[in-house]
Design a protein around this motif. Structure first.
Motif, PDB file in Angstrom:
ATOM      1  N   LYS A 194       0.800  -1.146   0.151  1.00  0.00           N
ATOM      2  CA  LYS A 194       0.118   0.148   0.035  1.00  0.00           C
ATOM      3  C   LYS A 194       0.790   1.280  -0.032  1.00  0.00           C
ATOM      4  CE  LYS A 194      -3.502   2.153   2.603  1.00  0.00           C
ATOM      5  NZ  LYS A 194      -4.191   2.423   3.984  1.00  0.00           N
ATOM      6  N   GLU A 195       1.779   1.056   0.887  1.00  0.00           N
ATOM      7  CA  GLU A 195       2.738   2.349   0.791  1.00  0.00           C
ATOM      8  C   GLU A 195       3.451   2.651  -0.268  1.00  0.00           C
ATOM      9  OE1 GLU A 195       3.443   4.699   3.657  1.00  0.00           O
ATOM     10  OE2 GLU A 195       1.587   3.965   4.017  1.00  0.00           O
TER      11      GLU A 195
ATOM     12  N   LYS B 108       1.473   3.677  -3.148  1.00  0.00           N
ATOM     13  CA  LYS B 108       0.878   5.053  -3.094  1.00  0.00           C
ATOM     14  C   LYS B 108       1.908   6.111  -3.341  1.00  0.00           C
ATOM     15  CE  LYS B 108       1.068   6.849   1.219  1.00  0.00           C
ATOM     16  NZ  LYS B 108       0.922   6.999   2.662  1.00  0.00           N
ATOM     17  N   TRP B 109       3.155   5.835  -2.818  1.00  0.00           N
ATOM     18  CA  TRP B 109       4.222   7.054  -3.068  1.00  0.00           C
ATOM     19  C   TRP B 109       4.932   6.936  -4.624  1.00  0.00           C
ATOM     20  CZ3 TRP B 109       5.233  10.744  -0.318  1.00  0.00           C
ATOM     21  CH2 TRP B 109       4.663  10.818   1.093  1.00  0.00           C
TER      22      TRP B 109
ATOM     23  N   LYS C 200       3.147   6.419  -7.171  1.00  0.00           N
ATOM     24  CA  LYS C 200       2.010   7.006  -7.923  1.00  0.00           C
ATOM     25  C   LYS C 200       2.114   8.526  -7.833  1.00  0.00           C
ATOM     26  CE  LYS C 200      -2.829   7.969  -8.490  1.00  0.00           C
ATOM     27  NZ  LYS C 200      -2.544   9.796  -7.741  1.00  0.00           N
ATOM     28  N   ARG C 201       2.348   9.112  -6.344  1.00  0.00           N
ATOM     29  CA  ARG C 201       2.616  10.511  -6.285  1.00  0.00           C
ATOM     30  C   ARG C 201       3.868  11.021  -6.791  1.00  0.00           C
ATOM     31  NH1 ARG C 201       1.520  10.824   0.138  1.00  0.00           N
ATOM     32  NH2 ARG C 201      -0.813  10.731   0.063  1.00  0.00           N
TER      33      ARG C 201
ATOM     34  N   MET D  93       4.299  11.190 -10.467  1.00  0.00           N
ATOM     35  CA  MET D  93       3.425  12.557 -10.997  1.00  0.00           C
ATOM     36  C   MET D  93       4.279  13.973 -10.492  1.00  0.00           C
ATOM     37  SD  MET D  93       0.615  11.798 -12.255  1.00  0.00           S
ATOM     38  CE  MET D  93      -0.281  13.315 -12.479  1.00  0.00           C
TER      39      MET D  93
END
Lengths: 180, 135
Positions: B102-103, B106-107, B109-110, B113
């Motif tokens: 999950k971590e 998440k990171w 993707k962020r 970007m």
């Protein structure tokens, strides 16, 4: 009149568990007393949500106490997390929902807060209350590397992480205590 | 079977990622193969290039992963916007890294970007993770 407004905002914020500034010890005692009265033990669910908020939002910046902005401000922030002050701070659906609810239920009740341009406030540092409280702080104090910007409350407010912003707790790096 | 699981455990520890993150990388690998038939496994040197090269980021300014994480993954980094300290990315320096899918997702993707102004492909994500694991 300004003073009364000041105090009422402070009282609203206090009800949510944030100690704000205090100009003298007498008022600090009063604030302390008040906070003790309103403090309620957290349920395990509330503890978990608080921990989630601190972990997720505190990963990049101080996890600001939700009491600093009204619900409509937090709603706007949560709607624009994919471009959060120039960075992608998006969350998965479940965490997004939990944090949005947490912010809404702890938000300031002063729902008419607008920023210095008259828009729904997104930055705490652009709310009239914040601007007024920091009007005597010089640019140099804020932009020095140890502080970087007004976003780093805890660079000077040594107890900010605990939600306490008393004047006597202020230590500005390279400047020291705040003397009014 | 017993030997297989021992071997699997051993390779997992060598890979410096938790079983769930290894599983995530296997999925990335499958996707990468579907998207590019000549894909032949993740590559740390491609990952290094992704990690260290500068691009026009989300804000329209030059940005690299190293802008915050620095070029030494065993060291702490610093958020370039807020100044907040970022714990080391290297799983050897920071055992918390690469333990939660999950971590990681998440990171990735962020941060793709923020640095590339687009989401990374499965191959790019796997390459970067492979690079991080080896540092």
């Amino acid at each position: 009149m300004t003073k009364i407004v000041n105090l009422s905002i402070a009282a609203l914020l206090l009800a949510g568990g944030v100690y704000l500034y205090a100009d003298d010890d007498k008022r600090e005692e009063h604030e302390h007393h008040r906070s003790t009265v309103v403090a309620k033990p957290l349920t395990p669910q509330e503890k978990a949500t608080t921990a989630l908020y601190t972990k997720e939002c505190g990963a990049c910046h101080m996890a600001y106490q939700p009491q600093f902005l009204p619900k409509r401000s937090w709603d706007k922030t949560m709607k624009t997390l994919d471009n959060h002050f120039g960075t992608d701070a998006s969350l998965d659906q479940s965490d997004h929902k939990s944090i949005q609810n947490y912010l809404a239920s702890h938000a300031s009740k002063n729902d008419q807060v607008v920023d210095v341009r008259g828009a729904v406030a997104l930055r705490i540092s652009e709310t009239p209350y914040f601007v007024r409280e920091h009007r005597e702080v010089t640019k140099k104090m804020v932009t020095q590397p140890e502080v970087k910007s007004f976003a780093n409350c805890n660079a000077c407010h040594t107890q900010a992480l605990k939600g306490s912003y008393r004047e006597r707790e202020i230590r500005i790096p390279n400047y020291g205590r705040w003397e009014d | 079977m017993k030997y297989l699981s021992i071997a699997l455990l051993f390779s997992t520890s060598l890979m410096a990622a938790s079983p769930e993150v290894v599983q995530y990388m296997n999925e990335l690998s499958k996707t990468a193969k579907v998207q590019n038939s000549s894909f032949n496994g993740f590559d740390a040197s491609r990952g290094k290039e992704i990690f260290t090269s500068t691009h026009t980021g989300k804000q329209g300014k030059p940005m690299a992963c190293t802008s915050c994480h620095t070029t030494n993954l065993a060291n702490s980094g610093k958020n370039s916007l807020t100044g907040k300290v970022i714990d080391p990315l290297s799983p050897r320096a920071n055992p918390q890294r690469l333990t939660s899918t999950k971590e990681v997702a998440k990171w990735l993707k962020r941060n793709f970007m923020d640095v590339y102004a687009r989401e990374g492909t499965a191959q790019e994500k796997g390459d970067v993770l492979t690079y991080i694991m080896k540092n």
